[in-house]
Design a protein around this motif. Structure first.
Motif, PDB file in Angstrom:
ATOM      1  N   TRP A  85     -40.601  74.630 -31.007  1.00 51.06           N
ATOM      2  CA  TRP A  85     -40.143  74.154 -32.314  1.00 51.06           C
ATOM      3  C   TRP A  85     -39.286  72.903 -32.157  1.00 51.06           C
ATOM      4  O   TRP A  85     -39.308  72.023 -33.021  1.00 51.06           O
ATOM      5  CB  TRP A  85     -39.392  75.245 -33.077  1.00 51.06           C
ATOM      6  CG  TRP A  85     -38.094  75.664 -32.466  1.00 51.06           C
ATOM      7  CD1 TRP A  85     -37.883  76.690 -31.598  1.00 51.06           C
ATOM      8  CD2 TRP A  85     -36.813  75.063 -32.667  1.00 51.06           C
ATOM      9  NE1 TRP A  85     -36.566  76.761 -31.239  1.00 51.06           N
ATOM     10  CE2 TRP A  85     -35.880  75.779 -31.887  1.00 51.06           C
ATOM     11  CE3 TRP A  85     -36.363  73.993 -33.432  1.00 51.06           C
ATOM     12  CZ2 TRP A  85     -34.535  75.451 -31.852  1.00 51.06           C
ATOM     13  CZ3 TRP A  85     -35.011  73.672 -33.390  1.00 51.06           C
ATOM     14  CH2 TRP A  85     -34.119  74.399 -32.607  1.00 51.06           C
ATOM     15  N   TRP A  86     -38.539  72.782 -31.060  1.00 48.97           N
ATOM     16  CA  TRP A  86     -37.699  71.609 -30.833  1.00 48.97           C
ATOM     17  C   TRP A  86     -38.566  70.392 -30.488  1.00 48.97           C
ATOM     18  O   TRP A  86     -38.364  69.303 -31.033  1.00 48.97           O
ATOM     19  CB  TRP A  86     -36.706  71.895 -29.713  1.00 48.97           C
ATOM     20  CG  TRP A  86     -35.864  70.703 -29.370  1.00 48.97           C
ATOM     21  CD1 TRP A  86     -36.078  69.808 -28.378  1.00 48.97           C
ATOM     22  CD2 TRP A  86     -34.687  70.276 -30.046  1.00 48.97           C
ATOM     23  NE1 TRP A  86     -35.100  68.848 -28.380  1.00 48.97           N
ATOM     24  CE2 TRP A  86     -34.227  69.110 -29.399  1.00 48.97           C
ATOM     25  CE3 TRP A  86     -33.976  70.758 -31.131  1.00 48.97           C
ATOM     26  CZ2 TRP A  86     -33.100  68.429 -29.806  1.00 48.97           C
ATOM     27  CZ3 TRP A  86     -32.843  70.070 -31.523  1.00 48.97           C
ATOM     28  CH2 TRP A  86     -32.422  68.931 -30.872  1.00 48.97           C
ATOM     29  N   GLN A  88     -41.670  69.864 -31.228  1.00 52.23           N
ATOM     30  CA  GLN A  88     -42.496  69.455 -32.358  1.00 52.23           C
ATOM     31  C   GLN A  88     -41.701  68.586 -33.332  1.00 52.23           C
ATOM     32  O   GLN A  88     -42.274  67.742 -34.015  1.00 52.23           O
ATOM     33  CB  GLN A  88     -43.062  70.666 -33.076  1.00 52.23           C
ATOM     34  CG  GLN A  88     -44.137  71.360 -32.277  1.00 52.23           C
ATOM     35  CD  GLN A  88     -44.551  72.694 -32.872  1.00 52.23           C
ATOM     36  OE1 GLN A  88     -43.882  73.232 -33.745  1.00 52.23           O
ATOM     37  NE2 GLN A  88     -45.656  73.232 -32.382  1.00 52.23           N
ATOM     38  N   ARG A  89     -40.390  68.759 -33.376  1.00 50.59           N
ATOM     39  CA  ARG A  89     -39.554  67.967 -34.267  1.00 50.59           C
ATOM     40  C   ARG A  89     -38.980  66.722 -33.591  1.00 50.59           C
ATOM     41  O   ARG A  89     -38.477  65.829 -34.265  1.00 50.59           O
ATOM     42  CB  ARG A  89     -38.415  68.820 -34.810  1.00 50.59           C
ATOM     43  CG  ARG A  89     -38.893  69.844 -35.824  1.00 50.59           C
ATOM     44  CD  ARG A  89     -37.804  70.855 -36.143  1.00 50.59           C
ATOM     45  NE  ARG A  89     -38.187  71.805 -37.155  1.00 50.59           N
ATOM     46  CZ  ARG A  89     -38.936  72.873 -36.956  1.00 50.59           C
ATOM     47  NH1 ARG A  89     -39.439  73.103 -35.757  1.00 50.59           N
ATOM     48  NH2 ARG A  89     -39.224  73.708 -37.926  1.00 50.59           N
ATOM     49  N   HIS A  90     -39.008  66.680 -32.269  1.00 48.02           N
ATOM     50  CA  HIS A  90     -38.480  65.560 -31.491  1.00 48.02           C
ATOM     51  C   HIS A  90     -39.566  65.093 -30.524  1.00 48.02           C
ATOM     52  O   HIS A  90     -39.489  65.353 -29.323  1.00 48.02           O
ATOM     53  CB  HIS A  90     -37.213  65.972 -30.738  1.00 48.02           C
ATOM     54  CG  HIS A  90     -36.136  66.457 -31.636  1.00 48.02           C
ATOM     55  ND1 HIS A  90     -36.013  67.779 -32.000  1.00 48.02           N
ATOM     56  CD2 HIS A  90     -35.133  65.797 -32.268  1.00 48.02           C
ATOM     57  CE1 HIS A  90     -34.991  67.906 -32.805  1.00 48.02           C
ATOM     58  NE2 HIS A  90     -34.430  66.731 -32.994  1.00 48.02           N
TER      59      HIS A  90
END
Length: 97
Positions: A85-86, A88-90
């Motif tokens: 999840w990290w 995918q956002r960064h």
């Protein structure tokens, strides 16, 4: 009065630390179960940029294209990998040289 506030604050901090430790333990256990079934890790495509230090505290950035990075399917970093999840956002990863 100050002693009362410090006592309450200490209990709140202790509760938060205990809650965080419990959340990490549960996340690790769930990740291990997923890992045993072959679903604990995944890959995310990220854009890599190399950062080169120059004279005078300046930096130069060189795009290196995209790469697939392994990530853990969990809330916290597990197994040495960042959570999916990290990543995918960064999606921009800086590589220091």
């Amino acid at each position: 009065m100050v002693g009362y506030v410090l006592r309450i604050l200490g209990k709140v901090v202790a509760g938060a630390v205990l809650l965080l430790a419990l959340a990490y333990a549960v996340d690790w256990a769930v990740w291990r179960v997923h890992l045993s079934h072959g679903a604990g890790v995944a890959t995310v495509t990220v854009d890599q940029v190399t950062v080169v230090a120059l004279k005078g505290n300046k930096e130069e950035y060189y795009p290196d294209g995209s790469a697939d990075v392994q990530c853990s399917r969990s809330m916290f970093p597990e197994g040495g990998d960042s959570p999916c999840w990290w990543l995918q956002r960064h999606r921009h990863v800086l590589v220091q040289e």
